[in-house]
Write a protein that holds these residues in place. Structure first.
Motif, PDB file in Angstrom:
ATOM      1  N   MET A  60     126.968  41.012  38.649  1.00  0.00           N
ATOM      2  CA  MET A  60     126.703  40.382  37.365  1.00  0.00           C
ATOM      3  C   MET A  60     127.685  40.880  36.308  1.00  0.00           C
ATOM      4  SD  MET A  60     123.172  40.381  35.107  1.00  0.00           S
ATOM      5  CE  MET A  60     123.421  42.030  34.421  1.00  0.00           C
TER       6      MET A  60
ATOM      7  N   MET B 261     130.865  38.759  34.370  1.00  0.00           N
ATOM      8  CA  MET B 261     130.958  38.700  32.913  1.00  0.00           C
ATOM      9  C   MET B 261     132.272  39.292  32.418  1.00  0.00           C
ATOM     10  SD  MET B 261     127.274  39.351  31.142  1.00  0.00           S
ATOM     11  CE  MET B 261     125.889  38.227  31.362  1.00  0.00           C
TER      12      MET B 261
ATOM     13  N   LEU C 257     126.589  44.964  30.459  1.00  0.00           N
ATOM     14  CA  LEU C 257     127.265  43.997  31.317  1.00  0.00           C
ATOM     15  C   LEU C 257     127.879  44.642  32.546  1.00  0.00           C
ATOM     16  CD1 LEU C 257     129.151  41.890  28.615  1.00  0.00           C
ATOM     17  CD2 LEU C 257     126.836  41.589  29.478  1.00  0.00           C
TER      18      LEU C 257
ATOM     19  N   PRO D   7     124.710  35.934  26.572  1.00  0.00           N
ATOM     20  CA  PRO D   7     124.781  37.062  27.508  1.00  0.00           C
ATOM     21  C   PRO D   7     123.793  38.174  27.194  1.00  0.00           C
ATOM     22  CG  PRO D   7     126.734  36.992  26.098  1.00  0.00           C
ATOM     23  CD  PRO D   7     125.995  35.736  25.869  1.00  0.00           C
TER      24      PRO D   7
ATOM     25  N   THR E  16     121.867  37.622  37.827  1.00  0.00           N
ATOM     26  CA  THR E  16     123.170  37.319  38.419  1.00  0.00           C
ATOM     27  C   THR E  16     123.389  35.812  38.513  1.00  0.00           C
ATOM     28  OG1 THR E  16     123.033  39.353  39.732  1.00  0.00           O
ATOM     29  CG2 THR E  16     124.661  37.727  40.412  1.00  0.00           C
TER      30      THR E  16
ATOM     31  N   THR F 162     124.155  34.465  35.135  1.00  0.00           N
ATOM     32  CA  THR F 162     125.499  34.880  34.728  1.00  0.00           C
ATOM     33  C   THR F 162     126.552  33.939  35.300  1.00  0.00           C
ATOM     34  OG1 THR F 162     124.823  37.195  34.566  1.00  0.00           O
ATOM     35  CG2 THR F 162     127.175  36.746  34.817  1.00  0.00           C
TER      36      THR F 162
END
Length: 436
Positions: A71, A75, A113, A230, A256, A259
């Motif tokens: 994840m 990002m 993140l 996010p 995940t 994302t």
């Protein structure tokens, strides 16, 4: 073989293998294999070693580790993190030492993140440190916040190391992830307070400069587009774990998936970036899991040699208070952290600490949170903190290791202060988990 002979031989062998450059994971495996051969009846003992390795990683609770790493990697490579930093910068305006404060804020956001300190240090050090130097910031102030805020990745969920520590210690992964929230936020606030006080006392360390004004409508638009989505992914993960709507594993899988959807919505999920994210997250996940395979066999070897019982008896028989014993254990972790990385520290120390925690009647979640703050220090403590070397690689030309060490010192002291606060006030770590 006497237990102290086994323990001394184990650590000498481990140290020797790491000094010649063998990766930590394989050094642990080699030393464990020798211990199994000597203590468990030669080659027949390898059957038990295989079973220990299988049982240590064939568990549902470890699935969040590769999920959270993936994840964060998606990002990071999809440019979501960079957009978030730009939005935070818009809101800071003309605050004194704004770039240093921005570094802490960006580090806290990146922590949610990436979950990996070195990744945050590399990104922030490569972008914000040169900008601070160009604006006339003192070099230590340009470097220190990067090191400190990069280490926040360990103490703000979703933290991979928290899952590793909980798994090795047999603690609740869900409670562990929730318990580190308040200490992580408090540490970021302490960093900002230090920066503001320093800039107030020494304005020459962060000279003021003109900042372009951004209309409120643009700030709100960018916040809604690039910051809220996010952040809401991480908030959703924490809420699902806190309320019990989903297990940490299920929450990691959902986060995940969202994302990937978010990266695609931004138009940044190219095949090349996806391949790079998958490859980097796979490498890191495999390395962590390989290191963890040594935990079960090392713990069993300690028990078989008599070291576990002897060390527990010695520790509980000391004529010191429980707080003093806790400080002694944390001092040991701090010293070890000067030379090796955090996952290895967990593997080495937790099999020794667990019986002592039980004998002293300590809350394991409280102990684990205090240890997490200590493990955070391992990334920035000289001489071998990994983030220090990452910082050297991305710092402006001419930056010396001595300057990096000096820049890290105030943030090391702030971490130690937080550790003392947690030891004296356990409720700071236990309040949120108690509400679950």
């Amino acid at each position: 073989m006497e237990w102290w002979v086994f323990l001394s031989t184990f650590f000498l062998g481990l140290t020797g293998l790491m000094l010649i450059g063998l990766p930590v994971a394989f050094a642990f495996l080699a030393v464990n294999m020798i211990g199994v051969y000597l203590l468990w009846g030669g080659f027949n003992g390898f059957n038990q070693l295989v079973l220990s390795i299988d049982s240590s990683i064939s568990t549902f609770i470890l699935v969040p580790i590769p999920m959270f790493i993936l994840m964060g990697s998606v990002m990071f490579h999809a440019g979501i993190a960079e957009r978030m930093i730009r939005v935070i910068d818009q809101w800071l305006g003309f605050i004194s030492g704004r770039l240093a404060v921005l570094t802490v804020g960006a580090g806290a956001v990146l922590s949610t993140l990436t979950g990996v300190a070195m990744g945050s240090v590399a990104m922030l050090g490569g972008t914000l440190t040169p900008e601070m130097e160009r604006r006339g910031y003192a070099r230590t102030l340009a470097i220190g916040p990067v090191l400190g805020s990069g280490a926040l990745a360990i103490l703000i969920p979703p933290s991979t190391l928290a899952i590793v520590l909980a798994s090795v210690g047999g603690f609740s992964v869900a409670k562990m992830l929730i318990a580190i929230i308040l200490p992580g936020i408090l540490l970021a606030i302490m960093y900002v307070i230090y920066i503001l006080i320093r800039v107030k006392l020494r304005p020459q360390d962060a000279p003021a400069y003109e900042v372009p004004s951004v209309p409120l409508s643009v700030k709100l638009r960018d916040t809604a587009l690039y910051l809220v989505p996010p952040v809401m992914v991480v908030v959703m993960i924490v809420v699902c774990i806190f309320t019990g709507l989903a297990t940490p594993t299920e929450s990691a899988a959902i986060g995940t998936f969202i994302t990937f959807f978010l990266a695609a919505a931004y138009g940044d999920l190219s095949l090349a970036k996806l391949k790079h994210a998958l490859l980097s997250s796979t490498k890191l996940s495999v390395m962590i899991l390989i290191i963890m395979t040594g935990s079960a066999s090392f713990s069993q070897l300690l028990s078989f040699s008599g070291a576990t019982g002897a060390i527990t008896t010695w520790a509980t028989a000391l004529d010191v208070s429980s707080i003093t014993l806790m400080l002694m254990m944390m001092a040991l972790v701090l010293i070890v952290g000067m030379f090796i990385e955090q996952t290895s520290i967990v593997l080495i120390t937790m099999p020794i600490f667990l019986p002592i925690i039980g004998a002293m009647g300590w809350d394991p979640i409280w102990f684990a949170v205090v240890m997490m703050v200590n493990l955070e220090l391992a990334t920035i403590t000289p001489p071998a903190g990994l983030s220090l070397f990452v910082m050297k690689g991305v710092a402006v030309p001419g930056t010396t290791m001595g300057q990096i060490y000096r820049a890290a010192l105030p943030f090391i002291l702030i971490n130690i202060l937080l550790m003392l606060i947690l030891i004296l006030w356990p409720a700071l770590a236990l309040w949120l988990p108690s509400l679950m």
